[in-house]
Structures are given as structure tokens and as C-alpha cells.
Enzyme design. Sequence first.
Site, PDB file in Angstrom:
ATOM      1  N   LYS A   1       0.831  -1.223   0.000  1.00 22.20           N
ATOM      2  CA  LYS A   1       0.000   0.000   0.000  1.00 22.20           C
ATOM      3  C   LYS A   1       0.857   1.260   0.000  1.00 22.20           C
ATOM      4  O   LYS A   1       0.360   2.383   0.061  1.00 22.20           O
ATOM      5  CB  LYS A   1      -0.906   0.027   1.232  1.00 22.20           C
ATOM      6  CG  LYS A   1      -1.999  -0.993   1.243  1.00 22.20           C
ATOM      7  CD  LYS A   1      -3.126  -0.691   2.214  1.00 22.20           C
ATOM      8  CE  LYS A   1      -2.774  -0.519   3.620  1.00 22.20           C
ATOM      9  NZ  LYS A   1      -3.946  -0.467   4.532  1.00 22.20           N
TER      10      LYS A   1
ATOM     11  N   LYS B   1       2.746   2.075   2.491  1.00 22.03           N
ATOM     12  CA  LYS B   1       2.738   2.600   3.862  1.00 22.03           C
ATOM     13  C   LYS B   1       3.753   1.819   4.690  1.00 22.03           C
ATOM     14  O   LYS B   1       3.891   0.612   4.533  1.00 22.03           O
ATOM     15  CB  LYS B   1       1.363   2.373   4.515  1.00 22.03           C
ATOM     16  CG  LYS B   1       0.304   3.370   4.138  1.00 22.03           C
ATOM     17  CD  LYS B   1      -0.980   3.054   4.936  1.00 22.03           C
ATOM     18  CE  LYS B   1      -1.617   4.325   5.445  1.00 22.03           C
ATOM     19  NZ  LYS B   1      -2.887   4.129   6.128  1.00 22.03           N
TER      20      LYS B   1
HETATM   21  N1  C2G Z   1     -10.074   6.925   9.562  1.00 19.52           N
HETATM   22  C1  C2G Z   1     -11.024   7.866   9.945  1.00 19.52           C
HETATM   23  N2  C2G Z   1     -10.615   9.074  10.365  1.00 19.52           N
HETATM   24  C2  C2G Z   1      -9.295   9.386  10.426  1.00 19.52           C
HETATM   25  C3  C2G Z   1      -8.331   8.434  10.046  1.00 19.52           C
HETATM   26  C4  C2G Z   1      -8.744   7.187   9.611  1.00 19.52           C
HETATM   27  O1  C2G Z   1     -12.240   7.606   9.898  1.00 19.52           O
HETATM   28  N3  C2G Z   1      -8.938  10.621  10.862  1.00 19.52           N
HETATM   29  C5  C2G Z   1     -10.564   5.612   9.093  1.00 19.52           C
HETATM   30  C6  C2G Z   1     -10.173   5.323   7.651  1.00 19.52           C
HETATM   31  O2  C2G Z   1     -11.103   5.937   6.765  1.00 19.52           O
HETATM   32  C7  C2G Z   1     -10.262   3.805   7.603  1.00 19.52           C
HETATM   33  C8  C2G Z   1      -9.818   3.395   9.032  1.00 19.52           C
HETATM   34  O3  C2G Z   1      -9.960   4.571   9.855  1.00 19.52           O
HETATM   35  O4  C2G Z   1     -11.611   3.394   7.408  1.00 19.52           O
HETATM   36  C9  C2G Z   1      -8.384   2.916   9.078  1.00 19.52           C
HETATM   37  O5  C2G Z   1      -7.568   3.947   8.532  1.00 19.52           O
HETATM   38  P1  C2G Z   1      -6.098   3.531   7.984  1.00 19.52           P
HETATM   39  O6  C2G Z   1      -5.408   2.758   9.024  1.00 19.52           O
HETATM   40  O7  C2G Z   1      -5.474   4.758   7.413  1.00 19.52           O
HETATM   41  O8  C2G Z   1      -6.507   2.516   6.842  1.00 19.52           O
HETATM   42  P2  C2G Z   1      -6.084   2.564   5.296  1.00 19.52           P
HETATM   43  O9  C2G Z   1      -4.619   2.697   5.178  1.00 19.52           O
HETATM   44  O10 C2G Z   1      -6.966   3.554   4.663  1.00 19.52           O
HETATM   45  O11 C2G Z   1      -6.420   1.053   4.855  1.00 19.52           O
HETATM   46  O12 C2G Z   1      -8.238  -2.326   2.129  1.00 19.52           O
HETATM   47  C10 C2G Z   1      -8.485  -1.097   2.775  1.00 19.52           C
HETATM   48  C11 C2G Z   1      -7.228  -0.530   3.389  1.00 19.52           C
HETATM   49  O13 C2G Z   1      -6.558  -1.506   4.168  1.00 19.52           O
HETATM   50  C12 C2G Z   1      -7.581   0.677   4.238  1.00 19.52           C
END
Ligand code: C2G
Length: 129
Positions: free
Chosen positions: A44, A46
Site C-alpha cells: 500500500k 505505507k
Molecule cells: N479513519 C477515519 N478518520 C481518520 C483516520 C482514519 O475515519 N482521521 C478511518 C479510515 O477511513 C479507515 C480506518 O480509519 O476506514 C483505518 O484507517 P487507515 O489505518 O489509514 O486505513 P487505510 O490505510 O486507509 O487502509 O483495504 C483497505 C485498506 O486496508 C484501508
Amino acid sequence: MKRILTYGTFDMLHYGHINLLQKAKQLGDYLIVGLSTDEFNNNKGKKSFFSYETRKVLLESIRYVDLVIPEKNWEQKIIDVKEYKVDTFVIGDDWSGKFDFLSQYCEVKYLQRTPEVSTSQIKELLKNK
Ligand code: C2G
């Protein structure tokens, strides 16, 4: 029992993540979280601060979370929805539209992201301390 599924990295757990998990759980009775593995995070683009095992322990300590499974690739979602008999897939609206293909298998919901907090922001603050 209404089963909810979401995915994410959940690195450096913060209230944006908690808000999402709380709202996801409110949609049903059982919340499954697909937690991105360290290898998938590389895919990803990350690099998480905490390892998969640490992030998994933290997630499992949250009252809204009932089961944590590894998220190893982009393709597993359909299999997971079928295997865990998921009623609703939910994720933050930063992914809006990206997972509409799941709507032939379950309900798909995009929840409003919590503004002003993010893992990258927290990392930046720590770096500049
Ligand atoms: N999130 C949120 N508000 C934030 C940060 C994150 O609502 N300020 C939500 C994101 O939208 C996501 C969840 O928390 O639904 C997890 O965020 P991340 O760990 O950044 O996940 P991400 O890298 O977007 O991975 O297959 C899907 C991916 O694995 C999603």
C-alpha cells in the site's frame, strides 16, 4: 446477528480510528477488522510504526472489535465477505466508491472520516519534538 467488516492499517491508534470502529459496530452486532499486515502495508506504500502483532493487540483491546483477521492483499475482500457471512462492509469515505464492487455480496457503507487527525500527522509531530 448482523456482521460488519472493515479493513485498515490502524497504526498509532487515534480517536479517528476509534470513531470509525464505534460507528461500524453501531451498524450491527459483530465487527470484524481486516488488519493490514506489514507486508501488505509495503504494497500500500505505507510503513507502519507499530508491527502487525502490536497493532493487532491494540485493536483486540477495543470493546467495539470482535475479531481481527490479517489483510494480506487487495483481492481477499470478496472471499472474506463470503467466509464470514458479512452483512455490511464499511470504511472511511476517503475510500468512497473504491469498494462498490462488494455491493453484489453485501451492503457497502462509507462513513465520514474524522477530520484533523491522522497517523501521518502524529508521526510528523513526534519527529519535530
Ligand atoms: N479513519 C477515519 N478518520 C481518520 C483516520 C482514519 O475515519 N482521521 C478511518 C479510515 O477511513 C479507515 C480506518 O480509519 O476506514 C483505518 O484507517 P487507515 O489505518 O489509514 O486505513 P487505510 O490505510 O486507509 O487502509 O483495504 C483497505 C485498506 O486496508 C484501508
